[in-house]
Design an enzyme around this catalytic site. Sequence first.
Site, PDB file in Angstrom:
ATOM      1  N   HIS A  68       0.836  -1.206   0.000  1.00  0.00           N
ATOM      2  CA  HIS A  68       0.000   0.000   0.000  1.00  0.00           C
ATOM      3  C   HIS A  68       0.869   1.254   0.000  1.00  0.00           C
ATOM      4  O   HIS A  68       0.574   2.214  -0.720  1.00  0.00           O
ATOM      5  CB  HIS A  68      -0.928   0.002   1.211  1.00  0.00           C
ATOM      6  N   GLN A  70       3.908   1.682  -1.169  1.00  0.00           N
ATOM      7  CA  GLN A  70       4.529   1.856  -2.481  1.00  0.00           C
ATOM      8  C   GLN A  70       3.507   2.358  -3.502  1.00  0.00           C
ATOM      9  O   GLN A  70       3.813   3.230  -4.319  1.00  0.00           O
ATOM     10  CB  GLN A  70       5.152   0.531  -2.952  1.00  0.00           C
ATOM     11  N   HIS A  72       0.824   4.077  -2.807  1.00  0.00           N
ATOM     12  CA  HIS A  72       0.506   5.448  -2.402  1.00  0.00           C
ATOM     13  C   HIS A  72       1.562   6.417  -2.942  1.00  0.00           C
ATOM     14  O   HIS A  72       1.232   7.478  -3.480  1.00  0.00           O
ATOM     15  CB  HIS A  72       0.451   5.497  -0.871  1.00  0.00           C
TER      16      HIS A  72
END
Length: 98
Positions: A68, A70, A72
């Site tokens: 998540h 990465q 984001h």
Amino acid sequence: MGLIVNGGNAKSSSMEAIQAAKTGDFDGADAKLKEADAALSEAHNSQTSMLTKEASGDHVKVTLLMVHSQDHLMNAITFRDLAGEIVDLYRKLAKEGK
């Protein structure tokens, strides 16, 4: 968490840059884009630290939170790039409108 927090800050600052440009506040837009760049730099430093540990043999467990974060960061980078283009477009339209 550094990736998520700084990625989120970069995305928020990028959106604020677009909103500022939309109202003709190009100095404000430029300042917000610089804030986004600073946040992305911090996120990049966090990512580089993790990559350096991984490269030296200190393997990090891949978790949903890691994936998540990465994702984001990738979205924040893309949004920042697009925000720069939109600010430039508003700037061009403002110059042509005068």
